[in-house]
Design a protein around this motif. Structure first.
Motif, PDB file in Angstrom:
ATOM      1  N   LEU A 254      -8.383  42.614   5.828  1.00 38.09           N
ATOM      2  CA  LEU A 254      -8.010  41.239   6.138  1.00 38.09           C
ATOM      3  C   LEU A 254      -8.778  40.725   7.349  1.00 38.09           C
ATOM      4  O   LEU A 254      -9.220  39.566   7.379  1.00 38.09           O
ATOM      5  N   ALA A 255      -8.979  41.589   8.354  1.00 39.37           N
ATOM      6  CA  ALA A 255      -9.755  41.187   9.530  1.00 39.37           C
ATOM      7  C   ALA A 255     -11.189  40.840   9.144  1.00 39.37           C
ATOM      8  O   ALA A 255     -11.759  39.850   9.631  1.00 39.37           O
ATOM      9  N   LEU A 256     -11.779  41.642   8.242  1.00 44.84           N
ATOM     10  CA  LEU A 256     -13.137  41.351   7.779  1.00 44.84           C
ATOM     11  C   LEU A 256     -13.182  40.048   7.000  1.00 44.84           C
ATOM     12  O   LEU A 256     -14.118  39.255   7.137  1.00 44.84           O
ATOM     13  N   ALA A 257     -12.155  39.793   6.193  1.00 43.66           N
ATOM     14  CA  ALA A 257     -12.099  38.550   5.433  1.00 43.66           C
ATOM     15  C   ALA A 257     -12.033  37.348   6.370  1.00 43.66           C
ATOM     16  O   ALA A 257     -12.709  36.331   6.153  1.00 43.66           O
ATOM     17  N   TYR A 258     -11.237  37.446   7.427  1.00 46.03           N
ATOM     18  CA  TYR A 258     -11.158  36.339   8.386  1.00 46.03           C
ATOM     19  C   TYR A 258     -12.487  36.145   9.112  1.00 46.03           C
ATOM     20  O   TYR A 258     -12.885  35.003   9.396  1.00 46.03           O
ATOM     21  N   LEU A 259     -13.193  37.239   9.410  1.00 46.99           N
ATOM     22  CA  LEU A 259     -14.497  37.119  10.049  1.00 46.99           C
ATOM     23  C   LEU A 259     -15.489  36.403   9.136  1.00 46.99           C
ATOM     24  O   LEU A 259     -16.226  35.505   9.569  1.00 46.99           O
ATOM     25  N   LEU A 260     -15.512  36.788   7.854  1.00 45.27           N
ATOM     26  CA  LEU A 260     -16.404  36.129   6.898  1.00 45.27           C
ATOM     27  C   LEU A 260     -16.036  34.663   6.732  1.00 45.27           C
ATOM     28  O   LEU A 260     -16.920  33.792   6.623  1.00 45.27           O
ATOM     29  N   ALA A 261     -14.732  34.371   6.708  1.00 44.82           N
ATOM     30  CA  ALA A 261     -14.294  32.976   6.581  1.00 44.82           C
ATOM     31  C   ALA A 261     -14.741  32.165   7.788  1.00 44.82           C
ATOM     32  O   ALA A 261     -15.166  31.004   7.661  1.00 44.82           O
ATOM     33  N   LEU A 262     -14.669  32.771   8.975  1.00 44.61           N
ATOM     34  CA  LEU A 262     -15.129  32.081  10.174  1.00 44.61           C
ATOM     35  C   LEU A 262     -16.615  31.768  10.081  1.00 44.61           C
ATOM     36  O   LEU A 262     -17.061  30.669  10.461  1.00 44.61           O
ATOM     37  N   LEU A 263     -17.402  32.709   9.553  1.00 43.49           N
ATOM     38  CA  LEU A 263     -18.839  32.469   9.381  1.00 43.49           C
ATOM     39  C   LEU A 263     -19.095  31.342   8.383  1.00 43.49           C
ATOM     40  O   LEU A 263     -19.985  30.511   8.596  1.00 43.49           O
ATOM     41  N   VAL A 264     -18.320  31.315   7.302  1.00 41.35           N
ATOM     42  CA  VAL A 264     -18.497  30.259   6.297  1.00 41.35           C
ATOM     43  C   VAL A 264     -18.180  28.898   6.901  1.00 41.35           C
ATOM     44  O   VAL A 264     -18.947  27.926   6.746  1.00 41.35           O
ATOM     45  N   HIS A 265     -17.033  28.791   7.581  1.00 41.74           N
ATOM     46  CA  HIS A 265     -16.669  27.509   8.184  1.00 41.74           C
ATOM     47  C   HIS A 265     -17.691  27.106   9.246  1.00 41.74           C
ATOM     48  O   HIS A 265     -18.049  25.917   9.356  1.00 41.74           O
ATOM     49  N   GLY A 266     -18.172  28.086  10.023  1.00 41.26           N
ATOM     50  CA  GLY A 266     -19.191  27.780  11.025  1.00 41.26           C
ATOM     51  C   GLY A 266     -20.487  27.300  10.398  1.00 41.26           C
ATOM     52  O   GLY A 266     -21.124  26.366  10.895  1.00 41.26           O
ATOM     53  N   ALA A 267     -20.867  27.939   9.276  1.00 41.79           N
ATOM     54  CA  ALA A 267     -22.087  27.523   8.574  1.00 41.79           C
ATOM     55  C   ALA A 267     -21.947  26.107   8.033  1.00 41.79           C
ATOM     56  O   ALA A 267     -22.898  25.310   8.085  1.00 41.79           O
ATOM     57  N   GLY A 268     -20.771  25.769   7.508  1.00 42.26           N
ATOM     58  CA  GLY A 268     -20.549  24.422   6.998  1.00 42.26           C
ATOM     59  C   GLY A 268     -20.640  23.381   8.088  1.00 42.26           C
ATOM     60  O   GLY A 268     -21.296  22.334   7.932  1.00 42.26           O
ATOM     61  N   LEU A 269     -20.004  23.661   9.228  1.00 47.84           N
ATOM     62  CA  LEU A 269     -20.070  22.723  10.356  1.00 47.84           C
ATOM     63  C   LEU A 269     -21.492  22.628  10.899  1.00 47.84           C
ATOM     64  O   LEU A 269     -21.985  21.524  11.196  1.00 47.84           O
ATOM     65  N   GLY A 270     -22.164  23.780  10.999  1.00 43.75           N
ATOM     66  CA  GLY A 270     -23.541  23.772  11.486  1.00 43.75           C
ATOM     67  C   GLY A 270     -24.464  22.983  10.573  1.00 43.75           C
ATOM     68  O   GLY A 270     -25.367  22.269  11.050  1.00 43.75           O
ATOM     69  N   ALA A 271     -24.254  23.098   9.261  1.00 42.74           N
ATOM     70  CA  ALA A 271     -25.079  22.338   8.311  1.00 42.74           C
ATOM     71  C   ALA A 271     -24.887  20.843   8.502  1.00 42.74           C
ATOM     72  O   ALA A 271     -25.849  20.062   8.450  1.00 42.74           O
ATOM     73  N   GLY A 272     -23.642  20.438   8.746  1.00 38.25           N
ATOM     74  CA  GLY A 272     -23.378  19.012   8.956  1.00 38.25           C
ATOM     75  C   GLY A 272     -24.052  18.489  10.210  1.00 38.25           C
ATOM     76  O   GLY A 272     -24.669  17.413  10.196  1.00 38.25           O
ATOM     77  N   VAL A 273     -23.966  19.241  11.314  1.00 36.59           N
ATOM     78  CA  VAL A 273     -24.599  18.825  12.565  1.00 36.59           C
ATOM     79  C   VAL A 273     -26.114  18.754  12.400  1.00 36.59           C
ATOM     80  O   VAL A 273     -26.769  17.779  12.825  1.00 36.59           O
ATOM     81  N   ALA A 274     -26.689  19.792  11.762  1.00 37.62           N
ATOM     82  CA  ALA A 274     -28.140  19.802  11.554  1.00 37.62           C
ATOM     83  C   ALA A 274     -28.576  18.645  10.661  1.00 37.62           C
ATOM     84  O   ALA A 274     -29.618  18.008  10.901  1.00 37.62           O
ATOM     85  N   GLY A 275     -27.791  18.346   9.627  1.00 38.62           N
ATOM     86  CA  GLY A 275     -28.139  17.245   8.737  1.00 38.62           C
ATOM     87  C   GLY A 275     -28.123  15.906   9.435  1.00 38.62           C
ATOM     88  O   GLY A 275     -29.034  15.072   9.248  1.00 38.62           O
ATOM     89  N   VAL A 276     -27.116  15.668  10.269  1.00 38.22           N
ATOM     90  CA  VAL A 276     -27.043  14.408  11.016  1.00 38.22           C
ATOM     91  C   VAL A 276     -28.210  14.292  11.985  1.00 38.22           C
ATOM     92  O   VAL A 276     -28.804  13.212  12.150  1.00 38.22           O
ATOM     93  N   MET A 277     -28.572  15.412  12.628  1.00 37.79           N
ATOM     94  CA  MET A 277     -29.705  15.382  13.563  1.00 37.79           C
ATOM     95  C   MET A 277     -31.006  15.059  12.830  1.00 37.79           C
ATOM     96  O   MET A 277     -31.848  14.298  13.344  1.00 37.79           O
ATOM     97  N   LEU A 278     -31.199  15.620  11.651  1.00 38.44           N
ATOM     98  CA  LEU A 278     -32.407  15.310  10.885  1.00 38.44           C
ATOM     99  C   LEU A 278     -32.444  13.847  10.473  1.00 38.44           C
ATOM    100  O   LEU A 278     -33.488  13.185  10.576  1.00 38.44           O
ATOM    101  N   LEU A 279     -31.321  13.337  10.021  1.00 34.94           N
ATOM    102  CA  LEU A 279     -31.286  11.943   9.577  1.00 34.94           C
ATOM    103  C   LEU A 279     -31.445  10.973  10.742  1.00 34.94           C
ATOM    104  O   LEU A 279     -31.971   9.866  10.578  1.00 34.94           O
TER     105      LEU A 279
END
Length: 402
Positions: free
Chosen positions: A54-79
């Motif tokens: 379960l701890a590993l699952a939460y770590l992976l989920a944190l990476l996924v949510h972080g990647a999603g937020l990071g993609a949004g920030v990077a996309g806005v910066m490019l635009l």
């Protein structure tokens, strides 16, 4: 006649399935043994258990949510920056879309909620069960036409709902109806990780990304163009790359689910046990074994839809369930037991859930119904089935006639 030689690939598949089944059976049996030894009082006090998986699952989920937020920030910066070539705005839009795909998708409240004024017995019973479990009362009770029931936390306000499948509720005894409600309400206190939004959203995000990355077809990019074959050939490596990315994303989603399925199955066992402390062990076992009758009730609804669609459906549903004999029930038990290897499911096989209750001392009910309560509840359950009749009949007729 010479003996047929089995292809090596088929042999490998059969061996892998055998290994998978043996491993699954061992893991399922180990989980059953583990849950059967747990102290109920300690279990109720410790509602969330953190394991290595379960701890590993939460770590992976944190990476996924972080990647999603990071993609949004990077996309806005490019635009927002200078567009020196066409790929910059296209890349920005793609990154923003990835972020949008990762947005929280909150469960919704049941479609058909029951008012306290029209269904006072159901709501009063739900409140009594919640108090007995030490759980917060639900914010609403819904009804659906499925042979099932569910508990959900919906919306930003985290409101709690129980949704009752009227065909299942209709074939239960009053004590079993108490057990069904108690089982669903127990999911609010038993620490099921998949009922939290953090893990569930991460799995949904990976699946959404996998779907978006998957090419519609391979080798047909230039279909309909003048230079179609050349375009298709040039685009083939890109399509294969996107297919690989899609498969990796889906594999990651399945991996996350595998990490938490054991805890979800454990939570299902504990919900059964907590419900038994409220309704009694016999009533909870009765509910579990009534779930075997899904196809029996489905067949009765089909016949009713074809022959007497305007008559009350309740006699047909109840009659079909009552007509099931001991031999047929034994066959259902055997079929359920053969599914013990399925460690990738959120629910353990029903027969193993019954086994867990049989291994413990029979618990008496702590929430009992008086005759007047049973009569009021029976009247409301009948109305639930009447409310669902149009949907039940309509589904069958649509499935038959299109």
């Amino acid at each position: 006649m010479a003996a047929a030689i089995e292809p090596s690939s088929a042999t490998a598949i059969r061996r892998w399935e055998s290994v998978r089944r043996q491993l699954g059976e061992r893991l399922s049996r180990n989980l059953l043994e583990e849950v059967s030894r747990e102290d109920l009082i300690a279990t109720r006090r410790l509602r969330v258990r953190v394991s290595g998986r379960l701890a590993l699952a939460y770590l992976l989920a944190l990476l996924v949510h972080g990647a999603g937020l990071g993609a949004g920030v990077a996309g806005v910066m490019l635009l927002a920056g200078a567009w020196n070539n066409l790929f910059i705005p296209l890349g920005g839009v793609a990154l923003v879309l990835l972020c949008i795909a990762a947005r929280p998708r909150l469960p919704q409240a049941p479609d058909h909620l029951l008012s306290r004024e029209r269904f006072p017995a159901l709501h009063a019973l739900s409140d009594r069960i919640a108090a007995a479990l030490g759980a917060r009362p639900v914010d609403g009770i819904g009804v659906c036409a499925d042979f099932n029931a569910n508990y959900r936390v919906a919306g930003w306000r985290r409101e709690r709902y129980v949704e009752i499948g009227s065909p299942l509720m209709a074939i239960l005894t009053p004590a079993e109806q108490v057990a069904l409600l108690a089982h669903e309400l127990s999911h609010g206190v038993n620490g099921d990780p998949l009922r939290g939004q953090f893990l569930g959203h991460a799995v949904d995000t990976l699946a959404a990304w996998g779907t978006a990355a998957r090419p519609l077809a391979i080798g047909q990019l230039g279909q309909g163009m003048a230079a179609g074959p050349i375009v298709s050939l040039v685009g083939l490596p890109f399509e294969l790359l996107m297919l690989t990315v899609s498969e990796l994303l889906f594999a990651a989603a399945r991996g996350m689910l595998w990490l938490v399925m054991r805890e979800s199955q454990r939570a299902e066992y504990l919900a059964d046990l907590l419900a038994a402390t409220v309704a009694g062990s016999a009533a909870m076992r009765g509910v579990l074994e009534k779930t075997y009758l899904d196809e029996v009730v489905d067949a009765a609804v089909r016949v009713h839809a074809l022959t007497t669609p305007h008559d009350a459906i309740e006699p047909a549903v109840r009659g079909a369930a009552a007509a099931v004999g001991a031999a047929e029930l034994d066959a259902h038990r055997a079929a359920s037991r053969s599914e013990s290897w399925r460690t990738d499911a959120s629910h353990p096989p029903t027969a193993m859930r019954v086994d867990q209750l049989l291994r413990r001392e029979d618990l008496p009910p702590t929430v009992a119904l008086l005759p007047a309560d049973e009569q009021a509840l029976a009247e409301e359950v009948s109305r639930l089935l009447q409310m669902s009749q149009t949907t039940l009949v309509g589904r069958k007729l649509e499935a038959i006639y299109g």
